[in-house]
Design a protein around this motif. Structure first.
Motif, PDB file in Angstrom:
ATOM      1  N   TYR A   1       6.507 -19.695  41.927  1.00 18.49           N
ATOM      2  CA  TYR A   1       5.400 -19.426  42.441  1.00 18.49           C
ATOM      3  C   TYR A   1       4.217 -18.732  41.316  1.00 18.49           C
ATOM      4  O   TYR A   1       3.333 -18.799  41.306  1.00 18.49           O
ATOM      5  CB  TYR A   1       5.259 -18.697  43.671  1.00 18.49           C
ATOM      6  N   LEU A   2       5.283 -17.582  40.761  1.00 20.92           N
ATOM      7  CA  LEU A   2       4.468 -16.867  39.603  1.00 20.92           C
ATOM      8  C   LEU A   2       4.065 -17.588  38.510  1.00 20.92           C
ATOM      9  O   LEU A   2       2.940 -17.208  37.839  1.00 20.92           O
ATOM     10  CB  LEU A   2       5.365 -15.562  39.537  1.00 20.92           C
ATOM     11  N   ASP A   3       5.034 -18.505  38.305  1.00 25.70           N
ATOM     12  CA  ASP A   3       4.431 -19.136  36.770  1.00 25.70           C
ATOM     13  C   ASP A   3       3.570 -20.248  37.001  1.00 25.70           C
ATOM     14  O   ASP A   3       3.133 -20.837  36.086  1.00 25.70           O
ATOM     15  CB  ASP A   3       6.039 -19.850  36.479  1.00 25.70           C
ATOM     16  N   HIS A   4       3.401 -20.914  38.239  1.00 23.00           N
ATOM     17  CA  HIS A   4       2.657 -22.058  38.478  1.00 23.00           C
ATOM     18  C   HIS A   4       1.538 -21.805  39.509  1.00 23.00           C
ATOM     19  O   HIS A   4       0.636 -22.983  39.897  1.00 23.00           O
ATOM     20  CB  HIS A   4       3.599 -22.923  38.955  1.00 23.00           C
ATOM     21  N   ILE A   5       1.195 -20.602  39.777  1.00 28.58           N
ATOM     22  CA  ILE A   5      -0.145 -20.527  40.651  1.00 28.58           C
ATOM     23  C   ILE A   5      -1.116 -19.313  40.183  1.00 28.58           C
ATOM     24  O   ILE A   5      -0.408 -18.376  39.505  1.00 28.58           O
ATOM     25  CB  ILE A   5       0.245 -20.232  42.161  1.00 28.58           C
ATOM     26  N   PRO A   6      -2.365 -19.239  40.150  1.00 28.94           N
ATOM     27  CA  PRO A   6      -2.865 -18.308  39.706  1.00 28.94           C
ATOM     28  C   PRO A   6      -3.101 -17.038  40.529  1.00 28.94           C
ATOM     29  O   PRO A   6      -2.710 -17.346  41.602  1.00 28.94           O
ATOM     30  CB  PRO A   6      -4.530 -18.854  39.316  1.00 28.94           C
ATOM     31  N   GLY A   7      -3.043 -15.936  39.907  1.00 31.55           N
ATOM     32  CA  GLY A   7      -3.209 -14.586  40.699  1.00 31.55           C
ATOM     33  C   GLY A   7      -1.879 -13.901  40.493  1.00 31.55           C
ATOM     34  O   GLY A   7      -1.729 -12.706  40.997  1.00 31.55           O
ATOM     35  N   GLY A   8      -0.742 -14.421  40.065  1.00 29.43           N
ATOM     36  CA  GLY A   8       0.614 -13.718  39.901  1.00 29.43           C
ATOM     37  C   GLY A   8       0.954 -13.203  41.100  1.00 29.43           C
ATOM     38  O   GLY A   8       1.030 -13.897  42.437  1.00 29.43           O
ATOM     39  N   GLU A   9       1.249 -11.801  41.125  1.00 31.33           N
ATOM     40  CA  GLU A   9       2.155 -11.020  42.156  1.00 31.33           C
ATOM     41  C   GLU A   9       1.041 -11.144  43.411  1.00 31.33           C
ATOM     42  O   GLU A   9       1.714 -10.909  44.585  1.00 31.33           O
ATOM     43  CB  GLU A   9       2.657  -9.651  41.667  1.00 31.33           C
ATOM     44  N   VAL A  10      -0.217 -10.735  43.207  1.00 30.41           N
ATOM     45  CA  VAL A  10      -0.863 -10.549  44.281  1.00 30.41           C
ATOM     46  C   VAL A  10      -1.006 -11.975  45.219  1.00 30.41           C
ATOM     47  O   VAL A  10      -0.874 -11.661  46.598  1.00 30.41           O
ATOM     48  CB  VAL A  10      -2.532 -10.233  43.718  1.00 30.41           C
ATOM     49  N   THR A  11      -1.127 -12.948  44.518  1.00 24.86           N
ATOM     50  CA  THR A  11      -1.157 -14.151  45.339  1.00 24.86           C
ATOM     51  C   THR A  11       0.206 -14.463  46.031  1.00 24.86           C
ATOM     52  O   THR A  11       0.138 -14.926  47.249  1.00 24.86           O
ATOM     53  CB  THR A  11      -1.450 -15.604  44.235  1.00 24.86           C
ATOM     54  N   VAL A  12       1.277 -14.177  45.584  1.00 23.36           N
ATOM     55  CA  VAL A  12       2.585 -14.428  46.144  1.00 23.36           C
ATOM     56  C   VAL A  12       2.670 -13.407  47.317  1.00 23.36           C
ATOM     57  O   VAL A  12       3.195 -14.103  48.341  1.00 23.36           O
ATOM     58  CB  VAL A  12       3.553 -13.997  45.290  1.00 23.36           C
ATOM     59  N   GLN A  13       2.387 -12.235  47.352  1.00 21.70           N
ATOM     60  CA  GLN A  13       2.308 -11.295  48.210  1.00 21.70           C
ATOM     61  C   GLN A  13       1.241 -11.736  49.451  1.00 21.70           C
ATOM     62  O   GLN A  13       1.381 -11.585  50.598  1.00 21.70           O
ATOM     63  CB  GLN A  13       1.947  -9.847  47.832  1.00 21.70           C
ATOM     64  N   LEU A  14       0.138 -12.266  49.070  1.00 23.94           N
ATOM     65  CA  LEU A  14      -0.788 -12.960  50.148  1.00 23.94           C
ATOM     66  C   LEU A  14      -0.478 -13.922  50.850  1.00 23.94           C
ATOM     67  O   LEU A  14      -0.239 -14.053  52.127  1.00 23.94           O
ATOM     68  CB  LEU A  14      -1.964 -13.169  49.300  1.00 23.94           C
ATOM     69  N   LEU A  15       0.646 -14.786  50.241  1.00 32.95           N
ATOM     70  CA  LEU A  15       1.232 -15.973  50.772  1.00 32.95           C
ATOM     71  C   LEU A  15       2.228 -15.408  51.738  1.00 32.95           C
ATOM     72  O   LEU A  15       2.524 -16.099  52.737  1.00 32.95           O
ATOM     73  CB  LEU A  15       1.811 -16.808  49.535  1.00 32.95           C
ATOM     74  N   VAL A  16       3.035 -14.510  51.518  1.00 30.42           N
ATOM     75  CA  VAL A  16       3.840 -13.927  52.382  1.00 30.42           C
ATOM     76  C   VAL A  16       3.368 -13.265  53.565  1.00 30.42           C
ATOM     77  O   VAL A  16       3.826 -13.716  54.662  1.00 30.42           O
ATOM     78  CB  VAL A  16       4.525 -12.514  51.516  1.00 30.42           C
ATOM     79  N   VAL A  17       2.209 -12.624  53.384  1.00 35.32           N
ATOM     80  CA  VAL A  17       1.445 -12.276  54.804  1.00 35.32           C
ATOM     81  C   VAL A  17       0.880 -13.740  55.392  1.00 35.32           C
ATOM     82  O   VAL A  17       1.162 -13.502  56.859  1.00 35.32           O
ATOM     83  CB  VAL A  17       0.440 -11.118  54.248  1.00 35.32           C
ATOM     84  N   VAL A  18       0.491 -14.460  54.714  1.00 34.28           N
ATOM     85  CA  VAL A  18       0.045 -15.621  55.600  1.00 34.28           C
ATOM     86  C   VAL A  18       1.035 -16.529  56.169  1.00 34.28           C
ATOM     87  O   VAL A  18       0.758 -16.784  57.508  1.00 34.28           O
ATOM     88  CB  VAL A  18      -0.759 -16.418  54.724  1.00 34.28           C
ATOM     89  N   PHE A  19       2.252 -16.786  55.406  1.00 35.01           N
ATOM     90  CA  PHE A  19       3.346 -17.303  56.084  1.00 35.01           C
ATOM     91  C   PHE A  19       4.032 -16.605  57.486  1.00 35.01           C
ATOM     92  O   PHE A  19       4.247 -17.213  58.257  1.00 35.01           O
ATOM     93  CB  PHE A  19       4.195 -17.735  54.852  1.00 35.01           C
ATOM     94  N   GLY A  20       3.961 -15.380  57.013  1.00 30.64           N
ATOM     95  CA  GLY A  20       4.454 -14.443  58.075  1.00 30.64           C
ATOM     96  C   GLY A  20       3.774 -14.654  59.549  1.00 30.64           C
ATOM     97  O   GLY A  20       4.209 -14.522  60.639  1.00 30.64           O
ATOM     98  N   VAL A  21       2.424 -14.243  59.061  1.00 33.01           N
ATOM     99  CA  VAL A  21       1.460 -14.483  60.527  1.00 33.01           C
ATOM    100  C   VAL A  21       1.596 -15.935  61.191  1.00 33.01           C
ATOM    101  O   VAL A  21       1.601 -16.081  62.354  1.00 33.01           O
ATOM    102  CB  VAL A  21       0.103 -14.072  60.105  1.00 33.01           C
ATOM    103  N   LEU A  22       1.685 -17.031  60.350  1.00 29.37           N
ATOM    104  CA  LEU A  22       1.538 -18.415  60.882  1.00 29.37           C
ATOM    105  C   LEU A  22       3.034 -18.406  61.544  1.00 29.37           C
ATOM    106  O   LEU A  22       3.169 -19.161  62.671  1.00 29.37           O
ATOM    107  CB  LEU A  22       1.753 -19.232  59.745  1.00 29.37           C
ATOM    108  N   ALA A  23       4.149 -17.944  61.040  1.00 30.60           N
ATOM    109  CA  ALA A  23       5.494 -18.116  61.690  1.00 30.60           C
ATOM    110  C   ALA A  23       5.369 -17.383  63.037  1.00 30.60           C
ATOM    111  O   ALA A  23       6.040 -17.894  63.994  1.00 30.60           O
ATOM    112  CB  ALA A  23       6.618 -17.537  60.667  1.00 30.60           C
ATOM    113  N   LEU A  24       4.805 -16.191  63.175  1.00 31.15           N
ATOM    114  CA  LEU A  24       4.580 -15.483  64.443  1.00 31.15           C
ATOM    115  C   LEU A  24       3.825 -16.392  65.381  1.00 31.15           C
ATOM    116  O   LEU A  24       4.167 -16.244  66.535  1.00 31.15           O
ATOM    117  CB  LEU A  24       3.798 -14.286  64.398  1.00 31.15           C
TER     118      LEU A  24
END
Length: 255
Positions: A167-190
């Motif tokens: 994810y870090l190598d192939h999407i813009p935004g780096g660590e911020v984008t990864v952590q944002l995806l973590v939050v989004v996927f977590g909320v969707l999982a709930l």
């Protein structure tokens, strides 16, 4: 010519999701055959012993054929879920091939999500002309499986170096984008696990998942050359994510 109404668009998207999901068995069997042929060149064993492998594939193709033609779709979707669950279990306990822990999470969580997709289909969701009421218990169980898949995705993004770097190598935004995806996927999982706002969660996931398939899974060179994932195993994983996308389309339009 009048533009299609919102109801017609939603119906077409639900039909597209059902089309993708019901044809998954064909791609899964084809990619498995190609994977085992790839392994034969280097004298590696398949996940399932050969006599049982052909029975398993025959059952998968049979279920996919009947679902594709709309013959007893609910029953054969349920049979397809049982078949895939049994196949995944046999592959896991067989231990014929060694996979890294991070790859096991990717493989088995996606298989679980596809099983959930078949349960959603078996409930009657996505049917254009529904003659019988849907079975909510099957749909809820399928949604739980999708929630578990998303939890595994969150876990991989947090604890798997291989997935994080992809994810870090192939999407813009780096660590911020990864952590944002973590939050989004977590909320969707709930949402999927609780059964609340499932349709909205599915609509959000239906937007994100194609991007993941295209930019992360679709980077076959990265997974094959850098992470040593077998080419056809990666193609199989892509097919599983496409099937999950089909399930999400059904839930997003007919949840």
């Amino acid at each position: 010519m009048a533009a299609p109404s919102r109801r017609e668009v939603l119906r077409l998207l639900a039909q597209l999701g059902a089309f993708i999901l019901t044809r998954f068995g064909f791609w899964n069997c084809f990619s498995m055959l190609m994977l085992f042929a790839e392994r034969a060149d280097v004298k590696r064993k398949p996940d399932i012993q050969v006599p049982y492998l052909y029975v398993d594939m025959g059952a998968a193709v049979l279920c996919a054929s009947f679902m594709s033609f709309g013959v007893k779709r609910r029953w054969f979707a349920l049979f397809a879920a049982v078949q895939l669950a049994f196949s995944t279990y046999v592959s896991y306990v067989g231990g014929h091939v060694h996979y890294g822990d991070w790859l096991k999470v990717r493989m088995y969580s996606r298989a679980m999500a596809v099983i959930g997709g078949f349960l959603v289909l078996a409930s009657g969701a996505g049917e254009v002309y529904r003659q019988k009421p849907r079975t909510r218990s099957l749909q809820s169980t399928g949604q739980v499986f999708l929630g578990i898949y998303l939890i595994c995705l969150v876990y991989s993004l947090q604890h798997s170096q291989e997935d994080r770097l992809a994810y870090l190598d192939h999407i813009p935004g780096g660590e911020v984008t990864v952590q944002l995806l973590v939050v989004v996927f977590g909320v969707l999982a709930l949402s999927f696990l609780s059964g609340y706002y499932v349709q909205l969660a599915s609509q959000i996931l239906a937007i994100i998942l194609p991007l993941v398939i295209l930019f992360i899974d679709g980077n076959v060179g990265h997974w094959h050359r850098t992470r040593r994932v077998e080419f056809w195993n990666q193609m199989k994983l892509i097919g599983q994510n496409v099937a999950i996308f089909g399930t999400v389309l059904i839930l997003a339009t007919d949840g």
